[in-house]
Design a protein around this motif. Structure first.
Motif, short mmCIF file in Angstrom:
data_model
loop_
_atom_site.label_atom_id
_atom_site.label_comp_id
_atom_site.label_asym_id
_atom_site.label_seq_id
_atom_site.Cartn_x
_atom_site.Cartn_y
_atom_site.Cartn_z
N LEU A 130 -0.39 -11.06 -11.75
CA LEU A 130 0.68 -10.43 -10.97
C LEU A 130 0.11 -9.47 -9.92
O LEU A 130 0.73 -9.26 -8.88
CB LEU A 130 1.64 -9.67 -11.88
N LEU A 170 0.02 -10.69 -6.48
CA LEU A 170 1.25 -10.59 -5.70
C LEU A 170 1.57 -9.15 -5.32
O LEU A 170 2.05 -8.88 -4.22
CB LEU A 170 2.42 -11.19 -6.49
N ALA A 182 -4.41 -10.29 -2.84
CA ALA A 182 -4.77 -11.64 -3.30
C ALA A 182 -6.10 -11.66 -4.05
O ALA A 182 -6.30 -12.50 -4.93
CB ALA A 182 -4.83 -12.60 -2.12
N GLY A 235 -5.56 -11.48 -7.66
CA GLY A 235 -5.08 -12.75 -8.18
C GLY A 235 -6.21 -13.74 -8.40
O GLY A 235 -6.22 -14.50 -9.38
#
Length: 150
Positions: A106, A109, A113, A116
């Motif tokens: 998460l 987001l 990035a 992620g």
């Protein structure tokens, strides 16, 4: 390999295939202790990597992502990894560590990035660790560990 009796009504009743030396006894040294050590080490490495996201959000786009929310989010997720590294001896520790991967993903987001991408890499690492753990448990059930026959 020899099969031990039982009916094939469902998976519980399915007979277990034992190794050539039989089921053996409990291992002399607990192999799960080593697995928990690897899990704790992985959590520490992941915490370091998550904390390094702070340098990324500071440098990218002239500090545009350097907000209080992002700093706190990365700090809390990284700190949770360090804390969980010391709690792997409990049966729930593994599953909380696996669930923590959702928050790292998460972060891709919410924060940036790059977090992620770190999450995707460590989801694959945790998948592999769970695979190795299940393989070890299956080998222990079948009596295939060396320390079960000493």
């Amino acid at each position: 390999m020899r099969r031990i009796g039982g009916s094939k009504k469902d998976k519980k009743d399915e007979p277990i295939e034992y190794g050539p030396l039989g089921p053996g006894h409990a291992p002399a040294k607990d192999p799960m202790k080593g697995v928990r050590g690897v899990q704790a080490g992985t959590l520490i490495m992941e915490a370091i990597t998550v904390f390094l996201v702070l340098t990324v959000i500071l440098r990218i786009d002239e500090g545009h992502y350097w907000t209080t929310l992002n700093q706190v989010y990365v700090g809390v997720v990284g700190g949770a990894h360090v804390l969980l590294a010391f709690l792997q001896r409990f049966s729930w520790g593994l599953w909380v560590a696996v669930g923590l991967q959702v928050f790292v993903l998460l972060g891709g987001l919410i924060v940036h990035a790059s977090m992620g991408i770190v999450g995707i890499i460590f989801v694959l690492v945790w998948w592999y660790l769970l695979h190795l753990r299940s393989n070890l448990i299956e080998r222990m059930k079948r009596g295939l560990l060396t320390t079960q026959h000493m």
